[in-house]
Design an enzyme around this catalytic site. Structure first.
Site, PDB file in Angstrom:
ATOM      1  CG  ASP A  31      -2.007  -1.047   1.148  1.00 23.93           C
ATOM      2  OD1 ASP A  31      -2.186  -1.607   0.054  1.00 23.93           O
ATOM      3  OD2 ASP A  31      -2.661  -1.297   2.170  1.00 23.93           O
ATOM      4  CG  LEU A  81     -33.163 -12.592 -14.628  1.00 27.15           C
ATOM      5  CD1 LEU A  81     -32.052 -13.125 -13.730  1.00 27.15           C
ATOM      6  CD2 LEU A  81     -33.051 -13.179 -16.021  1.00 27.15           C
ATOM      7  CE  LYS A 113     -32.346 -12.689  -8.601  1.00 31.92           C
ATOM      8  NZ  LYS A 113     -32.408 -11.661  -7.545  1.00 31.92           N
ATOM      9  CE  LYS A 285     -27.224 -14.406 -16.923  1.00 30.02           C
ATOM     10  NZ  LYS A 285     -26.141 -13.392 -16.954  1.00 30.02           N
ATOM     11  CB  CYS A 403     -32.991   4.487  32.443  1.00 26.56           C
ATOM     12  SG  CYS A 403     -31.322   3.904  32.045  1.00 26.56           S
ATOM     13  CB  CYS A 427     -27.367   6.996  32.608  1.00 27.12           C
ATOM     14  SG  CYS A 427     -27.925   5.399  31.996  1.00 27.12           S
TER      15      CYS A 427
END
EC number: 6.5.1.2
Length: 666
Positions: A31, A81, A113, A285, A403, A427
């Site tokens: 990279d 299709l 597919k 196909k 809560c 909290c």
């Protein structure tokens, strides 16, 4: 070697490396080496704008804004299709084909597919010229600029390609990328995306192609269409497409008969969960293109192809209980705790119930037998209840009112799906979650401090907010579980190093609801310092580019909270960057104050980025498109004719880069 030859050589080399990495999944350089070559090319192109090429690898990062996606007619209709759901359906389809063709040997192509967004891409003389969504099959939206940002899509082809053709495929979002995108949304208190398919489709309609470039989209191509193509079968066409540089799925298989088709279906019905992206079936196909022509089309689909749909991944199990999770923004998420069951290759014990509306809509109750499905093959969700198995003493689920962590009464704002705990500073999961967000890589990037350690610090009374981090000492940390001298020193040093983090990162780190990375950058750039943001009212905030009512209201509420202001004062006293530093705040003058510029074309004196910086440094604003509010269009070579026409229609002043220089020196 001339400059042009160097540029062309680097472009070809980078295109090849892109192909090896994104199509073949076989990188041949690191990279780092790739980035060095890309930087060299960017420098050469910047210094030699006469050689600009919109198809250069440097243009993959996007940046083009599309306000309205033009509707284009497909050169060749994109049919849908017919679906089949059993092997009997496939045998019936084969019988219809043989009846139409007579007694001829048939080969079939089997393809997975893919569940994504269909696309048709046109190439002329080996170059990508347009990309259009399926739309209604006859016409679709022009998303060319966005498609060009997807690394798996070749901009320029190699080999003996035809002069002009279309290639069809699917834009998909791999599971890993989808999960990462959702995790980023959850971190800023936003609702995660529902599934990879819709997210991929929506990505193609984003107005800013630079945002599309940031998304980990992929493209799988599976069909060529055009006149006088150099092959006689579908399979041969796929092989050719690979040689030209396209990413054609390696799972495509040539079957000699229907039994081999069934074998392919059986294999992938069992193994589809090993794939990195969504599949929902197999496409079969007729391989011979002449036979395809002879079979032709019905009103909506080709007679020579059919889709076999896998059965949905669903199981039923018992809902044992419902628990409630509290996020760092106070958002409450109900979770279904299930009798463990195998689904899509994994053991599922829990499923998201999303919110109170979803529970009520499905009438989900404890001890129900529920149908569980993996949405997008990733996230388990309950899709229904078997009412016949519901116990006679079943009680309707009452959504919690307080809560589960701190017992504060929950709130639900108008128009929002989620309930929230308003106990922002009392909290436990909110406090811990907020500090964990503050230290995260994209925020303050504090090394030596992880999420579990944050919880440990809180539970031992050492931190109650992120400002407390800056008061920590090695002596306080050492007695904690799993802490040694070196790790304690690294933690304290990591906290101190965060004082150099830029203001825009700090603003993101504060954890203001709906203020993600991009919004934080916009606010930091516009207001320059935290005090200016704190003093801004709702009307002023919504005037900032890309800041809507919801974000503006959240910002106002954050700075109206006196405890937040006290924490910010402590951050300021600890030397945290709460303003853009002088080296980044390069405002030279206010000569262009209040003026809106649009930059278009290729320039000789400045690069486009230098022009934009000069505008902003002198008080002006850069617009993405020409409107009645635009004061000037700085026009370079090859300015788009549509922009030129619009500027003339709106009587916007069109100036050269020399004219712009004169504005600055006047």
């Amino acid at each position: 070697m001339t400059v042009l030859q160097k540029i062309q050589s680097l472009r070809e080399e980078l295109n090849l490396h892109n192909y090896n990495y994104y199509v073949l999944d076989n990188p041949t350089i690191s990279d780092y080496d790739f980035d060095v070559k890309l930087t060299d090319l960017q420098s050469l192109e910047k210094n030699n704008p006469e050689y600009f090429d919109e198809n250069s690898p440097t243009q993959r990062v996007g940046g083009t804004i599309t306000k309205n996606f033009e509707t284009l007619k497909h050169d060749y209709r994109m049919y849908s299709l017919d679906n089949s759901y059993s092997k009997e359906d496939l045998l019936d389809w084969e019988n219809r084909i043989q009846k139409a063709l007579g007694d001829v040997p048939l080969e079939y192509i089997c393809e997975l597919k893919y569940d994504g967004a269909s696309i048709s891409i046109t190439y002329e003389n080996g170059r990508l010229v347009r990309a259009v969504t399926r739309g209604d099959g006859f016409q679709g939206d022009d998303v060319t600029n966005n498609i060009k940002t997807i690394k798996a899509v070749p901009i320029k082809l190699k080999g003996d390609f035809p002069e002009k053709f279309d290639i069809r495929g699917e834009i998909i979002l791999p599971f890993a990328g989808f999960e990462k995108m959702n995790q980023d949304l959850i971190e800023i208190g936003e609702t995660p995306y529902s599934n990879p398919r819709n997210t991929a489709s929506g990505s193609l309609k984003l107005q800013d192609s630079a945002e599309v470039a940031k998304r980990p989209l992929d493209c799988l191509l599976y069909s060529l269409i055009g006149n006088n193509l150099p092959f006689q079968s579908h399979f041969e066409g796929l092989e050719k497409a690979r040689l030209w540089g396209f990413k054609v799925p390696k799972q495509s298989h040539l079957a000699k008969n229907m039994n081999e088709v069934f074998d392919f279906i059986n294999i992938w019905d069992k193994n589809r969960h090993t794939l990195p992206y969504e599949t929902d079936g197999v496409v079969i196909k007729v391989n011979d293109l002449h036979l395809q022509d002879e079979l032709g089309y019905t009103a909506k689909s080709p007679r020579w192809a059919i889709a076999y749909k896998f059965k949905s991944e669903q199981v039923f199990t018992q809902l044992n209980s419902i628990s409630y999770q509290v996020g760092r923004t106070g958002s409450i998420t109900p979770v279904a705790n299930l009798e463990p069951v195998q689904l899509a290759g994994t053991i599922v014990k829990r499923a998201s119930l999303h919110n109170a509306d979803q529970i009520e809509k499905l009438d989900i109750r404890i001890n129900d037998t529920v149908f569980v499905e993996k949405g997008g093959e990733i996230i388990p969700k309950i899709i229904g209840v078997d009412l016949q198995k519901r116990p006679s003493n079943s009680q309707k689920t009452a959504y919690i009112t307080h809560c589960p962590e701190c017992q504060t009464k929950l709130e639900r704002k108008e128009g929002e799906a989620n309930h929230y705990c308003p106990n922002f500073y009392g909290c436990r999961p909110q406090i811990i979650g907020r500090i964990q967000h503050y230290i995260s890589r994209k925020a303050m990037d504090i090394e030596g401090l992880g999420g579990e350690t944050v919880a440990l610090l809180y539970d031992n009374g050492l931190v109650k907010n992120y400002a407390d981090l800056y008061d920590l000492s090695v002596e306080q940390i050492l007695p904690l579980e799993r802490m040694a001298q070196k790790s304690a020193e690294n933690l304290v040093q990591g906290v101190q190093n965060s004082k150099n983090i830029p203001f825009e990162n700090v603003l993101f780190a504060l954890g203001i609801r709906y203020v993600g990375e991009t919004v934080a950058k916009k606010l930091a750039k516009h207001y320059k310092n935290i005090d200016a943001i704190a003093n801004a009212n709702l009307l002023e905030l919504v005037m900032v580019d890309e800041i809507g009512d919801k974000i503006a209201q959240s910002v106002v509420e954050f700075f109206d909270n006196q405890e937040n202001i006290s924490v910010l004062e402590r951050l300021k006293n600890n030397g945290i960057q709460l303003a853009i530093s002088e080296e980044n705040n390069t405002v030279v003058s206010n000569k262009l104050l209040g003026k809106i510029f649009v930059v278009s074309g290729v320039f000789e004196i400045y690069s486009r980025d230098e022009l934009k910086k000069a505008i902003e440094d002198n008080g002006g604003k850069v617009g993405s498109s020409i409107s009645a509010k635009t004061n000037y269009v700085i026009a370079g070579q090859n300015m788009g004719p549509a922009k030129l026409e619009k500027a003339n229609q709106l009587k916007v002043s069109i100036i050269s880069e020399s004219d712009f220089s004169a504005l600055l020196t006047s």
